[in-house]
Design a protein around this motif. Structure first.
Motif, PDB file in Angstrom:
ATOM      1  N   ALA A  57       0.851  -1.348  -0.018  1.00 16.30           N
ATOM      2  CA  ALA A  57       0.093   0.101   0.063  1.00 16.30           C
ATOM      3  C   ALA A  57       0.776   1.340  -0.063  1.00 16.30           C
ATOM      4  N   GLY A  58       2.060   1.190   0.817  1.00 12.71           N
ATOM      5  CA  GLY A  58       3.010   2.393   0.767  1.00 12.71           C
ATOM      6  C   GLY A  58       3.355   2.803  -0.573  1.00 12.71           C
ATOM      7  N   VAL A  59       3.908   1.537  -1.444  1.00 10.58           N
ATOM      8  CA  VAL A  59       4.290   1.840  -2.729  1.00 10.58           C
ATOM      9  C   VAL A  59       2.999   2.378  -3.635  1.00 10.58           C
ATOM     10  N   LYS A  60       2.010   1.878  -3.384  1.00 13.40           N
ATOM     11  CA  LYS A  60       0.917   2.449  -4.207  1.00 13.40           C
ATOM     12  C   LYS A  60       0.664   3.883  -3.840  1.00 13.40           C
ATOM     13  N   ALA A  61       0.825   4.412  -2.701  1.00 13.13           N
ATOM     14  CA  ALA A  61       0.500   5.536  -1.991  1.00 13.13           C
ATOM     15  C   ALA A  61       1.732   6.494  -2.863  1.00 13.13           C
ATOM     16  N   VAL A  62       2.903   6.388  -2.769  1.00 15.78           N
ATOM     17  CA  VAL A  62       3.895   6.900  -3.448  1.00 15.78           C
ATOM     18  C   VAL A  62       3.583   7.247  -4.926  1.00 15.78           C
ATOM     19  N   VAL A  63       2.981   6.177  -5.586  1.00 14.32           N
ATOM     20  CA  VAL A  63       2.754   6.076  -7.111  1.00 14.32           C
ATOM     21  C   VAL A  63       1.406   7.053  -7.275  1.00 14.32           C
ATOM     22  N   GLY A  64       0.415   6.987  -6.421  1.00 14.22           N
ATOM     23  CA  GLY A  64      -0.541   7.779  -6.325  1.00 14.22           C
ATOM     24  C   GLY A  64      -0.158   9.376  -6.360  1.00 14.22           C
ATOM     25  N   ARG A  65       0.769   9.674  -5.270  1.00 16.67           N
ATOM     26  CA  ARG A  65       1.126  10.847  -5.016  1.00 16.67           C
ATOM     27  C   ARG A  65       2.143  11.590  -6.450  1.00 16.67           C
ATOM     28  N   TRP A  66       2.670  10.654  -7.091  1.00 12.05           N
ATOM     29  CA  TRP A  66       3.296  11.162  -8.287  1.00 12.05           C
ATOM     30  C   TRP A  66       2.545  10.829  -9.520  1.00 12.05           C
ATOM     31  N   GLU A  67       1.317  11.125  -9.518  1.00 14.10           N
ATOM     32  CA  GLU A  67       0.471  10.985 -10.488  1.00 14.10           C
ATOM     33  C   GLU A  67       0.134   9.644 -11.398  1.00 14.10           C
ATOM     34  N   GLY A  68       0.819   8.580 -10.569  1.00 17.65           N
ATOM     35  CA  GLY A  68       0.785   7.328 -11.422  1.00 17.65           C
ATOM     36  C   GLY A  68      -0.281   6.532 -11.177  1.00 17.65           C
ATOM     37  N   SER A  69      -0.071   5.298 -11.480  1.00 15.59           N
ATOM     38  CA  SER A  69      -1.360   4.301 -11.328  1.00 15.59           C
ATOM     39  C   SER A  69      -0.561   2.993 -11.144  1.00 15.59           C
ATOM     40  N   VAL A  70      -1.799   1.862 -11.278  1.00 15.46           N
ATOM     41  CA  VAL A  70      -1.401   0.669 -10.809  1.00 15.46           C
ATOM     42  C   VAL A  70      -1.862  -0.072 -12.220  1.00 15.46           C
ATOM     43  N   CYS A  71      -1.079  -1.410 -12.175  1.00 18.50           N
ATOM     44  CA  CYS A  71      -1.656  -2.276 -13.464  1.00 18.50           C
ATOM     45  C   CYS A  71      -1.614  -3.679 -12.727  1.00 18.50           C
TER      46      CYS A  71
END
Ligand code: 13P
Ligand code: SF4
Length: 345
Positions: A121-135
């Motif tokens: 979840a921590g990595v997903k949060a970083v990605v979310g803050r950097w305008e990124g997403s999940v696959c």
């Protein structure tokens, strides 16, 4: 009373207030009790629509955590095997990912991170803050295109094989790809990452992998090709690129199930993915098609959920500490996941 009888008793008592979800790599004894079985994308998609107050997730930790990010406030997420981690997810630590993004961005280029759902979840949060997403393995191509449209370069993590296999599928030239130094998995990226690495690159790749899928080899495939030229080989895209390139097809666990189901009667198909799923497919199509594992590989963590642990978890639903994610992590992680769910609606 048997564990199976205890589980079924609790299920009928709780009715729609309880939903049990399970990944395709779970054992048959566990999947016999699930309400929904699916690949990672299907399972993530189902969370928001569930009415149940208690959602029990038979799988590995990141899957339950994803459910905890997407849950409604009144829902409680449980995992019968909280010790079931995913070794690949553990290869990307959130503060290292953030540090690497900071360093790479000093190049002046806009870097969009795209994390495989097999991440914390921590990595997903970083990605979310950097305008990124999940696959997930089911939508990696679509999501890599999505990310590439939004920046100068994409940082794909943590699975380097899925990254390269997806880049192959999209025709991203090899000279535009770059795999970060393996040491970023364990050590401070400041020592190993430099802004110069972005120069001329469109796809930056975190060096993680699935130790289970990495065991399948090209040599085994070539022996099969030699011995049984009619046989087909289908693989999961977490396999190494040489294996994936040689395969007749590759895709998520649900894709593999469909590929096998749609193959003509009389086919022989070798499957390179976790053994529980391959054994189930062999049994399901027995007498009609021959389904064999490329080699037998078991995910120990997926195997940590047993009928006994499921029964134990179900008997403590009202008192057990649910799986949860701190609010400051949930909010940006949810954004990252919602971008995926929206892009792949
Ligand atoms: P799927 O998303 O294809 O189900 O795969 C998840 C996984 O962990 C494969 O190792
Ligand atoms: Fe993680 Fe590999 Fe197990 Fe999937 S099979 S849960 S990627 S370790």
């Amino acid at each position: 009373m048997s564990d199976a009888a205890r589980i079924e008793g609790i299920k009928s008592e709780r009715g729609d207030r309880l939903a049990i979800l399970g990944h395709h790599y779970q054992s048959d004894e566990v999947l016999a009790h699930t309400d929904i079985t699916g690949d990672s994308l299907e399972l993530a998609r189902r969370i928001e629509g569930l009415e149940a107050e208690h959602i029990v997730f038979c799988g590995v930790w990141f899957m339950a955590e994803t459910a905890a990010i997407l849950r409604r406030p009144e829902q409680r997420i449980h995992i019968p095997a909280p010790d079931a981690s995913c070794p690949m997810a553990d290869m990307a630590v959130s503060r290292s990912v953030e540090k690497a993004l900071e360093i790479l961005s000093r190049s002046g280029k806009k870097i969009i991170p795209l994390t495989y759902v097999n991440s914390s979840a921590g990595v997903k949060a970083v990605v979310g803050r950097w305008e990124g997403s999940v696959c997930t393995s089911a939508n990696a191509k679509r999501m890599l295109e999505w990310a590439m449209e939004r920046g100068d370069a994409v940082l794909f993590l943590p699975d380097r094989h899925l990254a390269v296999n997806t880049a192959d599928a999209l025709g991203i030239p090899e000279e535009q790809r770059h795999i970060l130094n393996e040491s970023v998995i364990e050590e401070d990226p400041s020592l190993y990452v430099s802004p110069d690495e972005v120069e001329g690159k469109k796809l930056l790749i975190w060096p993680g992998c699935c130790p289970i899928h990495e065991e399948f080899t090209l040599d085994t495939m070539l022996e099969i090709r030699d011995r049984e030229p009619e046989a087909k080989i289908v693989v999961h895209p977490e396999c190494t690129p040489d294996v994936t390139r040689e395969a007749d097809a590759d895709g998520s666990t649900s894709f593999i199930i469909k590929y096998v189901a749609e193959a003509p009667a009389g086919s022989t198909i070798y499957v390179a993915t976790e053994a529980n799923l391959v054994e189930r497919l062999a049994e399901r199509h027995k007498g009609e098609k021959i389904i064999r594992p490329l080699t037998v590989q078991r995910c120990e963590d997926m195997g940590k959920t047993t009928e006994a642990r499921l029964a134990a978890k179900l008997s403590e639903l009202d008192t057990a500490e649910p799986v949860d994610v701190a609010e400051e992590v949930r909010e940006p992680a949810r954004k990252a996941l919602e971008r995926m769910l929206k892009a792949c609606a």
